[in-house]
Design a protein around this motif. Structure first.
Motif, short mmCIF file in Angstrom:
data_model
loop_
_atom_site.label_atom_id
_atom_site.label_comp_id
_atom_site.label_asym_id
_atom_site.label_seq_id
_atom_site.Cartn_x
_atom_site.Cartn_y
_atom_site.Cartn_z
N ALA A 32 0.83 -1.20 0.00
CA ALA A 32 0.00 0.00 0.00
C ALA A 32 0.87 1.25 0.00
CB ALA A 32 -0.94 -0.01 1.20
N VAL A 33 1.94 1.24 0.78
CA VAL A 33 2.85 2.39 0.82
C VAL A 33 3.50 2.59 -0.54
CG1 VAL A 33 5.04 3.20 1.80
CG2 VAL A 33 3.27 2.28 3.30
N ALA A 34 3.94 1.48 -1.16
CA ALA A 34 4.60 1.59 -2.46
C ALA A 34 3.63 2.11 -3.53
CB ALA A 34 5.15 0.23 -2.88
N ALA A 35 2.42 1.61 -3.51
CA ALA A 35 1.42 2.04 -4.50
C ALA A 35 1.05 3.50 -4.30
CB ALA A 35 0.19 1.16 -4.43
N LYS A 36 0.86 3.90 -3.07
CA LYS A 36 0.46 5.27 -2.77
C LYS A 36 1.55 6.27 -3.14
CE LYS A 36 -1.05 8.30 0.94
NZ LYS A 36 -1.27 8.45 2.36
N ALA A 37 2.79 5.89 -2.92
CA ALA A 37 3.90 6.81 -3.16
C ALA A 37 4.00 7.24 -4.61
CB ALA A 37 5.22 6.17 -2.72
N GLY A 38 3.63 6.37 -5.53
CA GLY A 38 3.80 6.71 -6.94
C GLY A 38 2.53 7.10 -7.66
#
Length: 107
Positions: A90-96
């Motif tokens: 979720a963090v990786a998806a949200k960051a980009g």
């Protein structure tokens, strides 16, 4: 209407790359779990791949008891690994993710 389409596409590719990098990194994140009495120990990656299983010799004579131990311990380990995996992804998806109006589901 959406502004710079090429900029958004670049952001989406960046998000996809971050997700892929996170998947690879989660292969090295280990989750250890053991039964309450320590007779069964398992290690999984955060991508839910079993790495090791250790079984106390006392359980080898009773198949049903061994199965129960394995099921309980593996389920606890999978639950922990899933939580780590979902949070990191979720963090990786949200960051980009680009800022698209009405698409605030990742916030």
């Amino acid at each position: 209407m959406f502004g710079d389409i090429s900029g958004m596409m670049g952001k989406l590719k960046e998000a996809q790359q971050k997700v892929e990098e996170t998947k690879v990194r989660l292969n090295s994140v280990l989750v250890d779990e053991s039964s309450s009495d320590g007779k069964v120990k398992v290690t999984l990656t955060a991508n839910r791949q079993i790495k090791t299983i250790s079984i106390d010799d006392s359980l080898l004579s009773d198949t049903e008891e061994l199965e129960d131990y394995l099921i309980l311990t593996l389920n606890k380990a999978i639950e922990k690994a899933t939580t780590i995996n979902e949070n990191e992804m979720a963090v990786a998806a949200k960051a980009g993710m680009p800022n698209i109006p009405g698409m605030d589901m990742f916030k």
